[in-house]
Design a protein around this motif. Sequence first.
Motif, short mmCIF file in Angstrom:
data_model
loop_
_atom_site.label_atom_id
_atom_site.label_comp_id
_atom_site.label_asym_id
_atom_site.label_seq_id
_atom_site.Cartn_x
_atom_site.Cartn_y
_atom_site.Cartn_z
N ALA A 120 -36.75 -68.45 10.59
CA ALA A 120 -36.34 -68.03 11.93
C ALA A 120 -37.24 -68.67 12.99
N ILE A 121 -38.54 -68.69 12.76
CA ILE A 121 -39.47 -69.31 13.72
C ILE A 121 -39.24 -70.81 13.77
N ASP A 122 -39.10 -71.43 12.60
CA ASP A 122 -38.94 -72.89 12.53
C ASP A 122 -37.69 -73.34 13.29
N ALA A 123 -36.64 -72.53 13.24
CA ALA A 123 -35.39 -72.89 13.94
C ALA A 123 -35.58 -72.85 15.45
N ARG A 124 -36.57 -72.12 15.95
CA ARG A 124 -36.79 -71.97 17.39
C ARG A 124 -37.83 -72.94 17.94
N LEU A 125 -38.43 -73.79 17.09
CA LEU A 125 -39.52 -74.65 17.52
C LEU A 125 -39.07 -75.96 18.17
N GLY A 126 -37.78 -76.25 18.19
CA GLY A 126 -37.28 -77.45 18.87
C GLY A 126 -37.85 -78.73 18.27
N ASN A 127 -38.56 -79.51 19.09
CA ASN A 127 -39.12 -80.79 18.63
C ASN A 127 -40.20 -80.62 17.57
N PHE A 128 -40.75 -79.43 17.45
CA PHE A 128 -41.82 -79.17 16.49
C PHE A 128 -41.29 -78.60 15.18
N LYS A 129 -39.99 -78.67 14.97
CA LYS A 129 -39.37 -78.11 13.78
C LYS A 129 -39.97 -78.76 12.53
N GLY A 130 -40.29 -77.95 11.54
CA GLY A 130 -40.86 -78.44 10.29
C GLY A 130 -42.38 -78.41 10.25
N ARG A 131 -43.02 -78.20 11.39
CA ARG A 131 -44.49 -78.20 11.44
C ARG A 131 -45.12 -77.06 10.66
N PRO A 132 -44.56 -75.83 10.69
CA PRO A 132 -45.23 -74.74 9.96
C PRO A 132 -45.35 -75.03 8.46
N ILE A 133 -44.34 -75.64 7.88
CA ILE A 133 -44.38 -75.93 6.44
C ILE A 133 -45.26 -77.14 6.18
N ARG A 134 -45.06 -78.19 6.96
CA ARG A 134 -45.80 -79.44 6.75
C ARG A 134 -47.31 -79.24 6.94
N ASP A 135 -47.69 -78.45 7.95
CA ASP A 135 -49.11 -78.24 8.23
C ASP A 135 -49.68 -77.00 7.53
N GLN A 136 -48.86 -76.31 6.74
CA GLN A 136 -49.29 -75.15 5.96
C GLN A 136 -49.92 -74.06 6.83
N TRP A 137 -49.22 -73.66 7.87
CA TRP A 137 -49.75 -72.67 8.81
C TRP A 137 -50.04 -71.34 8.14
N ILE A 138 -49.17 -70.91 7.21
CA ILE A 138 -49.34 -69.60 6.60
C ILE A 138 -50.65 -69.56 5.81
N ASP A 139 -50.91 -70.60 5.04
CA ASP A 139 -52.16 -70.64 4.26
C ASP A 139 -53.38 -70.73 5.19
N GLN A 140 -53.28 -71.56 6.23
CA GLN A 140 -54.38 -71.66 7.19
C GLN A 140 -54.64 -70.31 7.86
N ALA A 141 -53.55 -69.63 8.26
CA ALA A 141 -53.69 -68.35 8.95
C ALA A 141 -54.30 -67.29 8.05
N LYS A 142 -54.02 -67.35 6.74
CA LYS A 142 -54.62 -66.38 5.82
C LYS A 142 -56.14 -66.52 5.83
N TYR A 143 -56.65 -67.74 5.79
CA TYR A 143 -58.09 -67.96 5.85
C TYR A 143 -58.67 -67.45 7.18
N LEU A 144 -58.02 -67.82 8.29
CA LEU A 144 -58.56 -67.47 9.61
C LEU A 144 -58.44 -65.97 9.89
N ALA A 145 -57.35 -65.33 9.43
CA ALA A 145 -57.19 -63.88 9.64
C ALA A 145 -58.24 -63.11 8.85
N ALA A 146 -58.61 -63.64 7.68
CA ALA A 146 -59.62 -62.97 6.85
C ALA A 146 -61.03 -63.28 7.33
N GLY A 147 -61.17 -64.25 8.24
CA GLY A 147 -62.49 -64.64 8.73
C GLY A 147 -63.22 -65.57 7.78
N ASP A 148 -62.51 -66.16 6.83
CA ASP A 148 -63.11 -67.07 5.84
C ASP A 148 -63.15 -68.49 6.42
#
Length: 179
Positions: A140-168
């Motif tokens: 749903a988010i990826d469909a709304r990103l326009g020119n940035f479509k595909g970036r969350p998967i390609r740049d692994q945002w979910i995995d990055q955010a898990k580290y940063l949310a945990a403070g690691d």
Amino acid sequence: MQEFFMDYGLWLLIGLLVIIGLVFLLSGKDKARDVAQDIAPTPPAQTPPAPFVEPVAAAPVVAPVEPVAPVAAPIAPIAVEPTPAPEPVPVSPAITAVPEGEDDLLRLKGVGPKLKTLLIDLGVTRFAQIAAWTDTDLAAIDARLGNFKGRPIRDQWIDQAKYLAAGDIAGFETKYGKL
């Protein structure tokens, strides 16, 4: 002779290209002058004056003048519809229950100022939100990103955010590089 071309071939080629360019530029200026001369108006040919004839007084003839109708119809204005502002994407309840405040989304690799602004407009402000995304939320988010479509998967945002949310930070920098 072959050694000469091996040693100086590149310089000869560059010199040849410079000479061709100069000839092209100089010949173009002469053509421009020729075209300007062709366009310049030529003076009208002089005709010998007509012999003088005494005018005869006559009643002036005046033809009635008819109004001229316009040739082209007026141009209709083009209607431009405004682009609607993006609406926040509905996401799962786990994502919406986020403590107040915003995280610096620019710390995610692959997120720049424009993408950060777009994510905030979509309601994404915390690393915990991104870390809790499901596949449905990600689509749903990826469909709304326009020119940035595909970036969350390609740049692994979910995995990055898990580290940063945990403070690691150490784990993040080990896997994704220095912040």
